[in-house]
Design an enzyme around this catalytic site. Structure first.
Site, short mmCIF file in Angstrom:
data_model
loop_
_atom_site.label_atom_id
_atom_site.label_comp_id
_atom_site.label_asym_id
_atom_site.label_seq_id
_atom_site.Cartn_x
_atom_site.Cartn_y
_atom_site.Cartn_z
N SER A 89 -16.65 19.56 13.30
CA SER A 89 -17.10 20.03 11.99
C SER A 89 -18.62 20.11 11.89
O SER A 89 -19.15 20.76 11.01
CB SER A 89 -16.57 19.11 10.89
OG SER A 89 -17.07 17.81 11.06
N ASP A 90 -19.32 19.42 12.77
CA ASP A 90 -20.78 19.52 12.79
C ASP A 90 -21.28 19.18 14.19
O ASP A 90 -20.59 18.49 14.95
CB ASP A 90 -21.43 18.61 11.73
CG ASP A 90 -20.78 17.24 11.66
OD1 ASP A 90 -19.84 17.08 10.87
OD2 ASP A 90 -21.20 16.36 12.43
N GLY B 55 -7.40 12.83 7.37
CA GLY B 55 -8.14 11.77 6.69
C GLY B 55 -8.02 11.89 5.17
O GLY B 55 -7.87 10.90 4.46
N GLY C 229 -7.94 15.46 12.38
CA GLY C 229 -9.16 15.23 11.60
C GLY C 229 -10.33 16.05 12.09
O GLY C 229 -10.16 17.08 12.73
N SER C 230 -11.50 15.55 11.77
CA SER C 230 -12.72 16.25 12.21
C SER C 230 -13.62 15.26 12.92
O SER C 230 -13.42 14.04 12.86
CB SER C 230 -13.44 16.86 11.00
OG SER C 230 -13.87 15.83 10.15
N HIS D 23 0.80 -1.23 0.00
CA HIS D 23 0.00 0.00 0.00
C HIS D 23 0.83 1.28 0.00
O HIS D 23 0.30 2.35 -0.22
CB HIS D 23 -0.92 0.01 1.23
CG HIS D 23 -1.68 -1.25 1.40
ND1 HIS D 23 -1.32 -2.23 2.31
CD2 HIS D 23 -2.77 -1.73 0.75
CE1 HIS D 23 -2.15 -3.23 2.22
NE2 HIS D 23 -3.04 -2.97 1.29
N1 HPA Z 1 -19.99 10.76 12.12
C1 HPA Z 1 -18.83 10.11 11.96
N2 HPA Z 1 -17.69 10.72 11.72
C2 HPA Z 1 -17.69 12.06 11.61
C3 HPA Z 1 -18.85 12.79 11.75
C4 HPA Z 1 -20.05 12.10 12.03
O1 HPA Z 1 -21.13 12.69 12.18
N3 HPA Z 1 -18.54 14.10 11.58
C5 HPA Z 1 -17.22 14.16 11.32
N4 HPA Z 1 -16.70 12.91 11.34
#
Ligand code: HPA
Length: 236
Positions: A204-205, A21, A90-91, A5
Site C-alpha cells: 500500500s505504500d 484488518g 491485508g496491506s 470477544h
Molecule cells: N508500517 C506498518 N504497517 C503497515 C505499513 C507500515 O508502513 N504500511 C501498511 N501496513
C-alpha cells in the site's frame, strides 16, 4: 461457544477464515463476494460475516490492528471455534526497491521483535513460518489465474510510529520485503494449535517513493487479492 470477544454460536464460523484488518473491509468482502451471508459478530464493531463463495462456506473476520488484536481473535477462532485455516488479507509497506505499489506478497515467514510468542508459550524465536501447504495452494491458484505474486518474508512491527531506523538495512539484514503488524501473532497461534495460517499482503505504500494510487486503482487491485484468496479457499 461465545467468548468475551466473539458472540458467534459455534456453528456460525466456517473452518476457513479470511482476515482483513479493517472491519469495514469484511463487510465489503461479504457484500461483494459472498452469497447468503450472515452477520455473525459485531462485538466491539468487529463485523464478521459467514457466507458462501461459490459452494464454499467461508467466514470473513476482521483482525483489527497489531499483534495483540490479531492475537485475541485468531486464538479464539482456532481454539473455541475449530477454525482450521486462516488467511490474512491485508496491506504492507514496501521496503524492497523491486516492489511496486499494489504488488501482492505471499508471506513465507514473519520476522518480529514482538514478545507475542514468548508471552504465548515461551516461543523465543524471531522468525515464524507461514504454512507451506496453504502457500502452495495459493501459488498454484495464482498461476492458474495468471496473477503475479511475490513470495518472501515480512517484518512484523509492534509500533506503526517507530523511531527513525534504516529500512534498507532491516530489509537486507532480516531478509524481509516490507512491513506490517499482524502476521507474527497469527502464525504463532497457528503453531500453538497445529493449524494452518498464511497471509496475502497488498503493497500500500513504498518506503523509497512518494508515488500514490487513486482510490479506484487501489480498490481494483485489492479485489484481485481478495479473489485470489477466495479462489484458493475452494481448494482447501
Ligand atoms: N508500517 C506498518 N504497517 C503497515 C505499513 C507500515 O508502513 N504500511 C501498511 N501496513
Amino acid at each position: 461457544m461465545a467468548t468475551v470477544h466473539i458472540e458467534s454460536k459455534s456453528n456460525e464460523i466456517a473452518p476457513i477464515v479470511l482476515m482483513p484488518g479493517d472491519p469495514k473491509r469484511s463487510e465489503y468482502i461479504a457484500k461483494i463476494f459472498l452469497k447468503d451471508y450472515k452477520l455473525v459478530n459485531s462485538v466491539r464493531g468487529m463485523m464478521a460475516y459467514t457466507g458462501y463463495y461459490k459452494d464454499r462456506l467461508i467466514t470473513i473476520f476482521p483482525s483489527g490492528m497489531g499483534c495483540p488484536s490479531m492475537g485475541i481473535y485468531s486464538y479464539e477462532l482456532f481454539k473455541e471455534y475449530g477454525v482450521e485455516d486462516i488467511i490474512r488479507i491485508g496491506s504492507c509497506g514496501g521496503y524492497d526497491s523491486r516492489l511496486k505499489l499494489n504488488d501482492v506478497i505471499l508471506v513465507t515467514g514473519s520476522y518480529s521483535e514482538s514478545s507475542y510468542g514468548i508471552m504465548l508459550d515461551n516461543y523465543n524465536k524471531k522468525i515464524i513460518k507461514a504454512d507451506n501447504s496453504l502457500n502452495n495452494i495459493i501459488e498454484s491458484t495464482a498461476k492458474d489465474k495468471n496473477k503475479k505474486i511475490i513470495k518472501g518474508n515480512i517484518y512484523c512491527s509492534d509500533a506503526f510510529y517507530e523511531k527513525e531506523y534504516d529500512y534498507k538495512k532491516r530489509c537486507a539484514e532480516k531478509d524481509v520485503l516490507g512491513i506490517e503488524m499482524e502476521t507474527f501473532a497469527l502464525f504463532n497461534n497457528a503453531r500453538l494449535f497445529d493449524k494452518r495460517a498464511t497471509a496475502l499482503l497488498t503493497v500500500s505504500d513504498l518506503f523509497f517513493s512518494e508515488e500514490k494510487l487513486t482510490s479506484e486503482e487501489r480498490e481494483k487491485k485489492l479485489n484481485d487479492m481478495i479473489v485470489l484468496a477466495l479462489e484458493s479457499c475452494l481448494k482447501l
